[in-house]
Design an enzyme around this catalytic site. Structure first.
Site, PDB file in Angstrom:
ATOM      1  CG  LEU A  92      -2.042  -0.920   1.239  1.00 46.65           C
ATOM      2  CD1 LEU A  92      -2.956  -1.108   2.252  1.00 46.65           C
ATOM      3  CD2 LEU A  92      -3.018  -0.564   0.048  1.00 46.65           C
ATOM      4  N   GLY A  93       1.848   1.285   0.915  1.00 43.68           N
ATOM      5  CA  GLY A  93       2.696   2.360   0.691  1.00 43.68           C
ATOM      6  C   GLY A  93       3.959   2.172   1.810  1.00 43.68           C
ATOM      7  CE  LYS A  94       9.897   1.360   2.101  1.00 41.41           C
ATOM      8  NZ  LYS A  94       9.282   0.484   2.996  1.00 41.41           N
ATOM      9  CG  ASN A 119       5.738   8.940   9.803  1.00 38.04           C
ATOM     10  OD1 ASN A 119       6.575   9.530   9.341  1.00 38.04           O
ATOM     11  ND2 ASN A 119       4.589   9.350   9.534  1.00 38.04           N
ATOM     12  N   GLY A 138       7.663   2.262   8.603  1.00 36.61           N
ATOM     13  CA  GLY A 138       7.511   0.962   8.202  1.00 36.61           C
ATOM     14  C   GLY A 138       6.469   0.932   7.026  1.00 36.61           C
ATOM     15  CB  VAL A 175       1.087   0.082   5.243  1.00 37.28           C
ATOM     16  CG1 VAL A 175      -0.566  -0.432   5.551  1.00 37.28           C
ATOM     17  CG2 VAL A 175       1.493   1.119   6.407  1.00 37.28           C
ATOM     18  CE  LYS A 209       3.232   2.603   9.864  1.00 41.76           C
ATOM     19  NZ  LYS A 209       2.844   3.774  10.128  1.00 41.76           N
ATOM     20  CG  ASP A 259       3.357  13.245   9.179  1.00 40.17           C
ATOM     21  OD1 ASP A 259       3.925  12.085   8.716  1.00 40.17           O
ATOM     22  OD2 ASP A 259       3.313  14.125   8.430  1.00 40.17           O
TER      23      ASP A 259
HETATM   24  C1  LIG Z   1       1.949   4.279   4.391  1.00 37.56           C
HETATM   25  C2  LIG Z   1       0.343   3.994   3.788  1.00 37.56           C
HETATM   26  C3  LIG Z   1       0.134   2.615   3.799  1.00 37.56           C
HETATM   27  N1  LIG Z   1       0.259   4.707   2.468  1.00 37.56           N
HETATM   28  C4  LIG Z   1      -0.698   4.578   1.671  1.00 37.56           C
HETATM   29  N2  LIG Z   1      -1.601   3.729   2.239  1.00 37.56           N
HETATM   30  C5  LIG Z   1      -2.892   3.482   1.423  1.00 37.56           C
HETATM   31  C6  LIG Z   1      -4.109   3.066   2.247  1.00 37.56           C
HETATM   32  C7  LIG Z   1      -5.098   2.585   1.215  1.00 37.56           C
HETATM   33  N3  LIG Z   1      -6.028   2.085   2.228  1.00 37.56           N
HETATM   34  C8  LIG Z   1      -5.568   1.946   3.146  1.00 37.56           C
HETATM   35  N4  LIG Z   1      -6.297   1.545   4.482  1.00 37.56           N
HETATM   36  C9  LIG Z   1      -5.656   1.705   5.449  1.00 37.56           C
HETATM   37  C10 LIG Z   1      -4.319   1.893   5.746  1.00 37.56           C
HETATM   38 CL1  LIG Z   1      -3.462   2.117   7.165  1.00 37.56          CL
HETATM   39  C11 LIG Z   1      -3.786   2.775   4.656  1.00 37.56           C
HETATM   40  C12 LIG Z   1      -4.286   2.470   3.355  1.00 37.56           C
HETATM   41  N5  LIG Z   1      -2.837   4.041   0.299  1.00 37.56           N
HETATM   42  C13 LIG Z   1      -1.757   4.666  -0.197  1.00 37.56           C
HETATM   43  C14 LIG Z   1      -0.730   4.908   0.447  1.00 37.56           C
HETATM   44  F1  LIG Z   1       0.372   5.439  -0.057  1.00 37.56           F
HETATM   45  C15 LIG Z   1      -0.291   4.902   4.786  1.00 37.56           C
HETATM   46  O1  LIG Z   1      -0.758   4.367   5.796  1.00 37.56           O
HETATM   47  N6  LIG Z   1      -0.466   6.237   4.498  1.00 37.56           N
HETATM   48  C16 LIG Z   1      -0.938   6.824   5.654  1.00 37.56           C
HETATM   49  C17 LIG Z   1      -2.401   6.953   5.304  1.00 37.56           C
HETATM   50  F2  LIG Z   1      -2.701   7.167   4.056  1.00 37.56           F
HETATM   51  F3  LIG Z   1      -2.907   5.839   5.683  1.00 37.56           F
HETATM   52  F4  LIG Z   1      -2.808   8.224   6.164  1.00 37.56           F
END
Ligand SMILES: CC(C)(Nc1nc(-c2c[nH]c3ncc(Cl)cc23)ncc1F)C(=O)NCC(F)(F)F
Length: 295
Positions: free
Chosen positions: A21-23, A25, A27, A29, A48, A142
């Site tokens: 899903l992405g990076k 802080n 770690g 996910v 995560k 953040d």
């Molecule tokens: C690091 C992470 C994974 N980045 C992303 N999450 C999701 C993403 C898409 N659906 C999600 N459902 C739950 C969570 Cl925790 C993340 C996602 N989609 C794109 C992302 F870049 C993330 O946690 N970002 C912070 C957030 F966007 F969640 F505020």
């Protein structure tokens, strides 16, 4: 079935990895399916994982887990549980999976179908989430559109509590010792110059999130690009953060996004009061947003 909802320990052997899903802080996910029946009927979850072998981060990760576990609010991404991987003695944080992804991606894809009214709805939900966080004495630290998730076309949630801190009971602010790679273009001046974080520095960042919302997260109107244009891309001598604080001292602020209602832009500028005490509270902001929605 409801028993899956209040699951708190997930067994690694039933975790089916799907995609990254992405990076965030501390770690990365991943999208997984928890499928104990092995028939693909299990729920989709966001897992995560802690970056391996960074001992100091294990403590921070535990704090992040305790933070998100204690938060119960419709406008904050839900904690589901933890998953212990026996072999590597490591643990992962399990959160609800929000299928619409981060606000930035959503707005880039759906720019044509959303309007200012929808942005006001999202702004009011983020504001309510922040009011709740403040009631728990948490400072997010953040806040940015990249850390807002979209649950549906009419619901957004605050996520990524990797940098969240609790304000000590006897103080108004939290002082950070190790700023790390800070998102300075979302930071209040005192956070840049003194590493001081408070509810009022979250208010400053909320103002920048309002700017992102009413810019519909247009990538050539993002805060970093607008600030760097003003500072001048040819950076010498003084660090970027000192140039940034200088233009903020000279009262330069992010310009009104195109088609942004004047009342909303003036709300943003109140969030950007140079001194923390000049900035409004989240409850005042919430009332102003509700009033704008009624009109
Ligand atoms: C690091 C992470 C994974 N980045 C992303 N999450 C999701 C993403 C898409 N659906 C999600 N459902 C739950 C969570 Cl925790 C993340 C996602 N989609 C794109 C992302 F870049 C993330 O946690 N970002 C912070 C957030 F966007 F969640 F505020």
């Amino acid at each position: 079935p409801s028993h899956q909802q209040d699951q708190s320990v997930y067994e690694e052997r039933h975790l089916r990895y799907i995609s990254p899903l992405g990076k965030g802080n501390f770690g990365s996910v991943e999208l997984c399916r928890y499928d104990p029946l092995g028939d693909n009927t299990g729920e989709l979850i966001a897992v995560k994982k802690l970056q391996p072998n960074k001992q100091s981060n294990l403590e921070d990760f535990q704090k992040e887990i305790n933070t998100i576990r204690s938060l119960h609010c419709d406008y904050i991404v839900k904690y589901r549980g933890v998953c212990y991987s026996m072999g590597r003695l490591s643990m992962s944080l399990v959160m609800e999976y929000l299928p619409y992804g981060s606000l930035i991606g959503y707005l880039e894809k759906n720019r044509q179908h959303v309007n200012n009214r929808r942005m006001l709805l999202f702004a009011s939900q983020i504001c309510k989430g922040l009011e709740y966080l403040q009631s728990m004495r948490y400072v997010h630290r953040d806040l940015a559109a990249r850390n807002i998730l979209v649950a549906s076309d009419t619901l957004v949630k605050i996520a990524d509590f990797g940098l969240t801190k609790i304000i000590p009971f006897d103080k108004e602010y939290y002082r950070v010792t190790h700023p790390g790679e800070s998102p300075i273009f979302w930071y209040a001046p005192e956070s840049i110059t003194e590493s001081k974080f408070s509810h009022k520095s979250d208010v400053w960042s909320f103002g920048v999130v309002l700017h992102e919302l009413f810019s519909y997260c247009e990538h050539n109107r993002n805060p970093k690009r607008l600030y760097m244009q003003e500072i001048g891309n040819d950076m010498q001598g003084l660090s970027i953060s000192m140039h940034l604080v200088d233009i903020l001292k000279d009262n330069w602020r992010l310009p009104a996004p195109p088609l942004c209602p004047p009342r909303i832009y003036s709300m943003m500028t109140t969030c950007w009061g140079y001194r923390a005490e000049e900035r409004p509270t989240f409850s005042t902001l919430g009332d102003q947003i509700e009033t704008s929605i009624q009109d």
